[in-house]
Enzyme design. Sequence first.
Site, PDB file in Angstrom:
ATOM      1  N   ASP A  65      -1.425  11.111  10.864  1.00 36.58           N
ATOM      2  CA  ASP A  65      -1.575  10.060  10.048  1.00 36.58           C
ATOM      3  C   ASP A  65      -3.001   9.303  10.329  1.00 36.58           C
ATOM      4  O   ASP A  65      -3.683   9.613  11.271  1.00 36.58           O
ATOM      5  CB  ASP A  65      -0.576   8.704  10.500  1.00 36.58           C
ATOM      6  N   LEU A  66      -3.604   8.542   9.276  1.00 38.18           N
ATOM      7  CA  LEU A  66      -5.022   8.161   9.585  1.00 38.18           C
ATOM      8  C   LEU A  66      -5.173   6.768   9.983  1.00 38.18           C
ATOM      9  O   LEU A  66      -5.596   6.624  11.213  1.00 38.18           O
ATOM     10  CB  LEU A  66      -5.832   8.067   7.918  1.00 38.18           C
ATOM     11  N   ASP A  67      -4.694   5.419   9.238  1.00 32.71           N
ATOM     12  CA  ASP A  67      -4.757   4.302   9.565  1.00 32.71           C
ATOM     13  C   ASP A  67      -4.003   3.873  10.868  1.00 32.71           C
ATOM     14  O   ASP A  67      -2.701   4.217  10.506  1.00 32.71           O
ATOM     15  CB  ASP A  67      -4.593   3.479   8.539  1.00 32.71           C
ATOM     16  N   THR A 112      -8.472   0.713  10.639  1.00 36.06           N
ATOM     17  CA  THR A 112      -8.717   0.256   9.457  1.00 36.06           C
ATOM     18  C   THR A 112      -7.928  -0.985   8.973  1.00 36.06           C
ATOM     19  O   THR A 112      -8.078  -1.661   8.082  1.00 36.06           O
ATOM     20  CB  THR A 112      -8.605   1.271   8.206  1.00 36.06           C
ATOM     21  N   LYS A 161       1.379  -1.855   7.116  1.00 39.09           N
ATOM     22  CA  LYS A 161       0.899  -0.617   7.747  1.00 39.09           C
ATOM     23  C   LYS A 161       1.652   0.676   7.370  1.00 39.09           C
ATOM     24  O   LYS A 161       3.055   0.524   7.426  1.00 39.09           O
ATOM     25  CB  LYS A 161       0.850  -0.720   9.350  1.00 39.09           C
ATOM     26  N   GLY A 162       0.921   1.430   6.791  1.00 36.41           N
ATOM     27  CA  GLY A 162       1.549   2.734   6.336  1.00 36.41           C
ATOM     28  C   GLY A 162       2.217   2.566   5.105  1.00 36.41           C
ATOM     29  O   GLY A 162       2.890   3.655   4.500  1.00 36.41           O
ATOM     30  N   VAL A 163       2.039   1.378   4.614  1.00 33.98           N
ATOM     31  CA  VAL A 163       2.754   1.227   3.141  1.00 33.98           C
ATOM     32  C   VAL A 163       1.695   1.325   2.033  1.00 33.98           C
ATOM     33  O   VAL A 163       0.553   0.846   2.126  1.00 33.98           O
ATOM     34  CB  VAL A 163       3.441  -0.030   3.160  1.00 33.98           C
ATOM     35  N   ARG A 173      -0.463   0.906  -1.328  1.00 34.61           N
ATOM     36  CA  ARG A 173      -1.259  -0.242  -1.992  1.00 34.61           C
ATOM     37  C   ARG A 173      -0.259  -0.946  -2.828  1.00 34.61           C
ATOM     38  O   ARG A 173       0.079  -2.160  -2.911  1.00 34.61           O
ATOM     39  CB  ARG A 173      -2.423   0.074  -2.727  1.00 34.61           C
ATOM     40  N   SER A 199      -2.085  10.734   4.914  1.00 32.73           N
ATOM     41  CA  SER A 199      -2.306   9.377   4.665  1.00 32.73           C
ATOM     42  C   SER A 199      -1.835   8.879   3.476  1.00 32.73           C
ATOM     43  O   SER A 199      -1.931   9.709   2.400  1.00 32.73           O
ATOM     44  CB  SER A 199      -3.319   9.072   4.912  1.00 32.73           C
ATOM     45  N   ALA A 200      -1.331   7.733   3.483  1.00 35.83           N
ATOM     46  CA  ALA A 200      -1.164   6.901   2.007  1.00 35.83           C
ATOM     47  C   ALA A 200      -2.083   6.592   1.528  1.00 35.83           C
ATOM     48  O   ALA A 200      -2.312   6.251   0.245  1.00 35.83           O
ATOM     49  CB  ALA A 200      -0.149   5.698   2.247  1.00 35.83           C
ATOM     50  N   SER A 201      -3.391   6.498   2.237  1.00 32.58           N
ATOM     51  CA  SER A 201      -4.715   5.810   1.563  1.00 32.58           C
ATOM     52  C   SER A 201      -5.329   6.667   0.503  1.00 32.58           C
ATOM     53  O   SER A 201      -5.489   7.685   0.521  1.00 32.58           O
ATOM     54  CB  SER A 201      -5.545   5.433   2.790  1.00 32.58           C
ATOM     55  N   LYS A 202      -5.677   6.090  -0.507  1.00 32.96           N
ATOM     56  CA  LYS A 202      -6.231   6.552  -1.669  1.00 32.96           C
ATOM     57  C   LYS A 202      -7.992   6.444  -1.051  1.00 32.96           C
ATOM     58  O   LYS A 202      -8.624   7.046  -1.922  1.00 32.96           O
ATOM     59  CB  LYS A 202      -6.210   5.875  -2.950  1.00 32.96           C
ATOM     60  N   ASN A 203      -8.408   5.920  -0.066  1.00 34.36           N
ATOM     61  CA  ASN A 203      -9.609   5.782   0.376  1.00 34.36           C
ATOM     62  C   ASN A 203     -10.124   6.865   1.435  1.00 34.36           C
ATOM     63  O   ASN A 203     -10.930   6.601   2.158  1.00 34.36           O
ATOM     64  CB  ASN A 203      -9.849   4.272   0.708  1.00 34.36           C
ATOM     65  N   LYS A 232       5.847   7.881   2.223  1.00 35.74           N
ATOM     66  CA  LYS A 232       6.538   7.747   3.357  1.00 35.74           C
ATOM     67  C   LYS A 232       7.527   6.592   3.236  1.00 35.74           C
ATOM     68  O   LYS A 232       7.131   5.645   2.706  1.00 35.74           O
ATOM     69  CB  LYS A 232       5.686   7.609   4.581  1.00 35.74           C
ATOM     70  N   GLU A 236       2.217   9.588  14.131  1.00 39.74           N
ATOM     71  CA  GLU A 236       2.106   8.604  13.346  1.00 39.74           C
ATOM     72  C   GLU A 236       2.473   7.345  13.779  1.00 39.74           C
ATOM     73  O   GLU A 236       3.044   7.288  15.043  1.00 39.74           O
ATOM     74  CB  GLU A 236       3.495   9.019  12.347  1.00 39.74           C
ATOM     75  N   ASP A 237       2.015   6.127  13.336  1.00 40.66           N
ATOM     76  CA  ASP A 237       1.944   4.795  13.775  1.00 40.66           C
ATOM     77  C   ASP A 237       3.034   3.957  13.017  1.00 40.66           C
ATOM     78  O   ASP A 237       3.206   2.979  13.511  1.00 40.66           O
ATOM     79  CB  ASP A 237       0.735   4.035  13.858  1.00 40.66           C
TER      80      ASP A 237
HETATM   81  P1  B16 Z   1      -5.281   2.270   0.100  1.00 41.02           P
HETATM   82  P2  B16 Z   1      -2.251   5.379   6.560  1.00 41.02           P
HETATM   83  C1  B16 Z   1      -2.038   3.348   4.877  1.00 41.02           C
HETATM   84  O1  B16 Z   1      -2.978   4.253   5.412  1.00 41.02           O
HETATM   85  C2  B16 Z   1      -2.507   1.968   5.384  1.00 41.02           C
HETATM   86  O2  B16 Z   1      -1.779   1.871   6.865  1.00 41.02           O
HETATM   87  C3  B16 Z   1      -1.701   0.925   4.564  1.00 41.02           C
HETATM   88  O3  B16 Z   1      -2.067  -0.363   5.198  1.00 41.02           O
HETATM   89  C4  B16 Z   1      -2.550   0.964   3.152  1.00 41.02           C
HETATM   90  O4  B16 Z   1      -1.649   0.175   2.362  1.00 41.02           O
HETATM   91  C5  B16 Z   1      -2.233   2.426   2.961  1.00 41.02           C
HETATM   92  O5  B16 Z   1      -2.913   3.265   3.584  1.00 41.02           O
HETATM   93  C6  B16 Z   1      -2.782   2.538   1.317  1.00 41.02           C
HETATM   94  O6  B16 Z   1      -4.299   2.287   1.546  1.00 41.02           O
HETATM   95  O7  B16 Z   1      -5.158   1.041  -0.258  1.00 41.02           O
HETATM   96  O8  B16 Z   1      -6.632   2.714   0.923  1.00 41.02           O
HETATM   97  O9  B16 Z   1      -4.862   3.275  -0.840  1.00 41.02           O
HETATM   98  O10 B16 Z   1      -1.301   4.715   7.808  1.00 41.02           O
HETATM   99  O11 B16 Z   1      -0.877   6.097   5.783  1.00 41.02           O
HETATM  100  O12 B16 Z   1      -3.190   6.309   7.084  1.00 41.02           O
HETATM  101 MG    MG Z   2      -0.708   4.455   9.860  1.00 44.07          MG
END
Ligand code: B16
Ligand code: MG
Length: 215
Positions: free
Chosen positions: A10-12, A18, A46-48, A50, A115-119, A146, A170-171
């Site tokens: 997992d990333l964040d 972040t 966290k992990g959820v 956007r 990771s869930a993050s689009k960034n 997830k 994973e956190d």
């Molecule tokens: P974005 P992970 C997650 O990262 C963050 O923990 C979570 O807080 C955030 O809402 C999600 O990415 C979406 O991120 O807005 O950048 O697309 O823990 O899955 O690495």
């Molecule tokens: Mg995470």
Amino acid sequence: MGNYKAFLFDLDGVIVDTAKYHYLAWKRLADELGVFFDEEKNEAFKGVSRAKCMELLAGWGGLSLSEDEMVSYAARKNGWYVEYLAELDESELLPGALDTLKEAKRRGVKCAICSASKNTMTILARLGIASYFDSIVDGNRASKAKPDPQVFLMAAAELGVTREEAVIFEDSLAGVQAGNAEGIYVVGIGEEKNLPGAGVCIPDLARLDLDKLLK
Ligand code: B16
Ligand code: MG
């Protein structure tokens, strides 16, 4: 412990901190909308995804927003978040993250970001660590969040390993549940009480005993 051939990170919260930038951006939006939001509430984000975070925020504030408004507020939050990410550098890598990536490479263990993050790509580029990963599955590529195991299964398939040959780091509880649903061993990053079901919990990757894990 096992004949592990791949690490799925997992990333964040595992590789980089972040969460504080997410917090600042959500806080700014919450203040604008008049919704109470603090660091404790931020834990639930966290992990959820956007979109899901936006739903939670609107719910806490008792706001009834149209789908278009939800999308546009979430985009506003993301604009600020991306601005804050311009400040991100290697100092925000979490303890042990870089050493674990280097050591995994040295030992021939493949690595993926799930990771869930689009960034994700922006973050990896800013940290200069994209080249450590043989597969990057992020919120742009995966359609299911997830606890759906999609991100982990996509990464395992791209790395050419079975579920038994992979380890997840994973956190978030959702990530632990995703791994468990597929019988993938999960190393929880954080406190045991927050991550029931993880195979083992450590505070950060600096505490990872790679010899023991790969024995
Ligand atoms: P974005 P992970 C997650 O990262 C963050 O923990 C979570 O807080 C955030 O809402 C999600 O990415 C979406 O991120 O807005 O950048 O697309 O823990 O899955 O690495
Ligand atoms: Mg995470």
